[in-house]
Design a protein around this motif. Structure first.
Motif, short mmCIF file in Angstrom:
data_model
loop_
_atom_site.label_atom_id
_atom_site.label_comp_id
_atom_site.label_asym_id
_atom_site.label_seq_id
_atom_site.Cartn_x
_atom_site.Cartn_y
_atom_site.Cartn_z
N SER A 129 5.50 -16.35 -3.21
CA SER A 129 5.73 -15.89 -1.84
C SER A 129 5.27 -14.44 -1.67
O SER A 129 4.71 -14.09 -0.63
CB SER A 129 7.20 -16.05 -1.44
OG SER A 129 8.03 -15.31 -2.30
N GLU A 130 5.45 -13.60 -2.71
CA GLU A 130 4.96 -12.22 -2.64
C GLU A 130 3.42 -12.19 -2.61
O GLU A 130 2.83 -11.39 -1.88
CB GLU A 130 5.47 -11.42 -3.83
CG GLU A 130 6.95 -11.11 -3.75
CD GLU A 130 7.51 -10.56 -5.05
OE1 GLU A 130 8.39 -9.69 -4.96
OE2 GLU A 130 7.07 -10.99 -6.14
N CYS A 146 -1.41 -11.44 0.82
CA CYS A 146 -2.68 -12.00 1.30
C CYS A 146 -2.64 -12.32 2.78
O CYS A 146 -3.63 -12.79 3.34
CB CYS A 146 -3.03 -13.26 0.51
SG CYS A 146 -3.37 -12.97 -1.24
N GLY A 147 -1.48 -12.13 3.40
CA GLY A 147 -1.35 -12.40 4.83
C GLY A 147 -1.16 -13.87 5.17
O GLY A 147 -1.44 -14.30 6.28
N ILE A 148 -0.67 -14.64 4.19
CA ILE A 148 -0.39 -16.06 4.42
C ILE A 148 0.95 -16.40 3.77
O ILE A 148 1.51 -15.59 3.02
CB ILE A 148 -1.50 -16.97 3.83
CG1 ILE A 148 -1.70 -16.72 2.33
CG2 ILE A 148 -2.81 -16.78 4.59
CD1 ILE A 148 -2.75 -17.60 1.67
N SER A 149 1.44 -17.58 4.02
CA SER A 149 2.69 -17.98 3.37
C SER A 149 2.40 -18.33 1.92
O SER A 149 1.27 -18.68 1.56
CB SER A 149 3.30 -19.19 4.08
OG SER A 149 2.51 -20.34 3.85
N GLY A 150 3.43 -18.23 1.09
CA GLY A 150 3.28 -18.60 -0.32
C GLY A 150 2.72 -20.00 -0.50
O GLY A 150 1.73 -20.19 -1.22
N PRO A 151 3.32 -21.00 0.18
CA PRO A 151 2.80 -22.36 0.03
C PRO A 151 1.34 -22.52 0.48
O PRO A 151 0.62 -23.38 -0.03
CB PRO A 151 3.73 -23.19 0.91
CG PRO A 151 5.01 -22.42 0.92
CD PRO A 151 4.58 -20.98 0.91
N ALA A 152 0.89 -21.67 1.41
CA ALA A 152 -0.51 -21.77 1.86
C ALA A 152 -1.49 -21.41 0.75
O ALA A 152 -2.66 -21.80 0.80
CB ALA A 152 -0.74 -20.87 3.07
N LEU A 153 -1.02 -20.67 -0.27
CA LEU A 153 -1.89 -20.37 -1.41
C LEU A 153 -2.34 -21.64 -2.12
O LEU A 153 -3.42 -21.67 -2.71
CB LEU A 153 -1.17 -19.46 -2.42
CG LEU A 153 -1.00 -18.00 -2.03
CD1 LEU A 153 -0.11 -17.29 -3.04
CD2 LEU A 153 -2.34 -17.30 -1.91
N TYR A 154 -1.50 -22.68 -2.03
CA TYR A 154 -1.83 -23.92 -2.74
C TYR A 154 -3.00 -24.65 -2.11
O TYR A 154 -3.52 -25.60 -2.69
CB TYR A 154 -0.58 -24.81 -2.83
CG TYR A 154 0.49 -24.18 -3.70
CD1 TYR A 154 0.24 -23.85 -5.02
CD2 TYR A 154 1.74 -23.89 -3.18
CE1 TYR A 154 1.21 -23.25 -5.81
CE2 TYR A 154 2.72 -23.30 -3.96
CZ TYR A 154 2.45 -22.98 -5.27
OH TYR A 154 3.41 -22.39 -6.05
N LYS A 155 -3.46 -24.20 -0.93
CA LYS A 155 -4.69 -24.75 -0.37
C LYS A 155 -5.90 -24.23 -1.15
O LYS A 155 -6.95 -24.85 -1.17
CB LYS A 155 -4.84 -24.32 1.11
CG LYS A 155 -3.90 -25.04 2.04
CD LYS A 155 -3.94 -24.50 3.46
CE LYS A 155 -5.33 -24.24 3.98
NZ LYS A 155 -5.34 -23.68 5.34
N HIS A 156 -5.73 -23.08 -1.80
CA HIS A 156 -6.82 -22.46 -2.53
C HIS A 156 -6.72 -22.64 -4.04
O HIS A 156 -7.74 -22.69 -4.73
CB HIS A 156 -6.86 -20.96 -2.22
CG HIS A 156 -7.02 -20.67 -0.76
ND1 HIS A 156 -8.24 -20.71 -0.12
CD2 HIS A 156 -6.11 -20.36 0.20
CE1 HIS A 156 -8.08 -20.42 1.16
NE2 HIS A 156 -6.80 -20.21 1.38
N PHE A 157 -5.50 -22.67 -4.56
CA PHE A 157 -5.26 -22.78 -6.01
C PHE A 157 -4.10 -23.74 -6.26
O PHE A 157 -3.11 -23.69 -5.55
CB PHE A 157 -4.89 -21.41 -6.60
CG PHE A 157 -5.97 -20.38 -6.44
CD1 PHE A 157 -7.00 -20.29 -7.38
CD2 PHE A 157 -5.98 -19.52 -5.36
CE1 PHE A 157 -8.00 -19.35 -7.23
CE2 PHE A 157 -6.98 -18.58 -5.20
CZ PHE A 157 -8.00 -18.49 -6.14
N PRO A 158 -4.20 -24.56 -7.30
CA PRO A 158 -3.11 -25.50 -7.57
C PRO A 158 -1.82 -24.83 -8.07
O PRO A 158 -0.75 -25.39 -7.95
CB PRO A 158 -3.69 -26.44 -8.63
CG PRO A 158 -4.87 -25.75 -9.19
CD PRO A 158 -5.35 -24.77 -8.17
N SER A 159 -1.95 -23.61 -8.61
CA SER A 159 -0.77 -22.92 -9.15
C SER A 159 -1.09 -21.44 -9.37
O SER A 159 -2.26 -21.04 -9.35
CB SER A 159 -0.35 -23.54 -10.49
OG SER A 159 -1.34 -23.30 -11.47
#
Length: 195
Positions: free
Chosen positions: A40-41, A46-59
């Motif tokens: 989440s940090e 990055c200006g997005i939600s933590g879960p939105a990172l999973y669109k770019h990286f699996p973990s």
């Protein structure tokens, strides 16, 4: 900002969102450690939600793996390009020194992450990074041995590692301006590799 920095910015290709996320993650990991940064940090930075990172990286582990594998690939790829373009062995060694100093000044955060969070890499990525790093060391060692055929391979590798340690100390030294740091590191690396 120095003229060189302005030129680098002007000539730098626009980064993809994925690359921007990796840059932000590297800065956070360098500042607080891989385990000290939550998803989440990372997202918030990055200006997005933590879960939105999973669109770019699996973990988060995949982020760490990609950043360290990618920089190891870049070091080797660019090192090979510079050696190939050099007019001879002495020029190739100079080109490798210049390249590694450029890397150390540009990617300080990645050096810190590599030093501190190496053990957090997934096994497969750790092995990939090790393989790439061995090839990069051998690229340097080959040039040193071309210059001095009497130099044993293990000695040439040790010399390369010693110079990497010197140059990679850059993140821990913010005493001088960047161009002065570049000059000092280059001079010291040349002296360390002198015959």
């Amino acid at each position: 900002m120095t003229l060189r920095q302005a030129q680098d910015i002007a000539s730098a290709p626009t980064k993809t969102r994925r690359e921007q996320i990796l840059d932000t993650a590297a800065e956070l990991f360098a500042a607080r450690g891989f385990h000290g940064v939550s998803v989440s940090e990372l997202g918030a930075a990055c200006g997005i939600s933590g879960p939105a990172l999973y669109k770019h990286f699996p973990s988060k582990d995949a982020m760490l793996a990609e950043m360290l594998v990618s920089i190891s690939q870049e070091l080797l790829r660019e090192g090979r390009v510079r050696v190939k373009a050099a007019s001879g062995t002495a020029a190739a060694i100079e080109a490798l020194i210049d390249w590694h100093v450029d890397f150390a000044l540009r990617d300080r955060a990645l050096i810190v992450v590599q030093e501190r969070d190496w053990q957090s890499l997934p096994h497969e990525a750790r092995e990939q990074v090790r393989t790439l790093q061995r090839k990069y060391v051998d690229l340097w060692a080959d040039q040193l041995r071309d210059r001095n055929p009497a130099l044993a391979l293990d000695t040439a590798r040790a010399m390369a590692h010693g110079v990497f340690g010197l140059i990679n100390s850059t993140p821990h030294n913010r005493v001088l301006p960047e161009e002065s740091t570049r000059a000092v590191l280059t001079k010291m690396a040349r002296a360390a590799l002198a015959e």
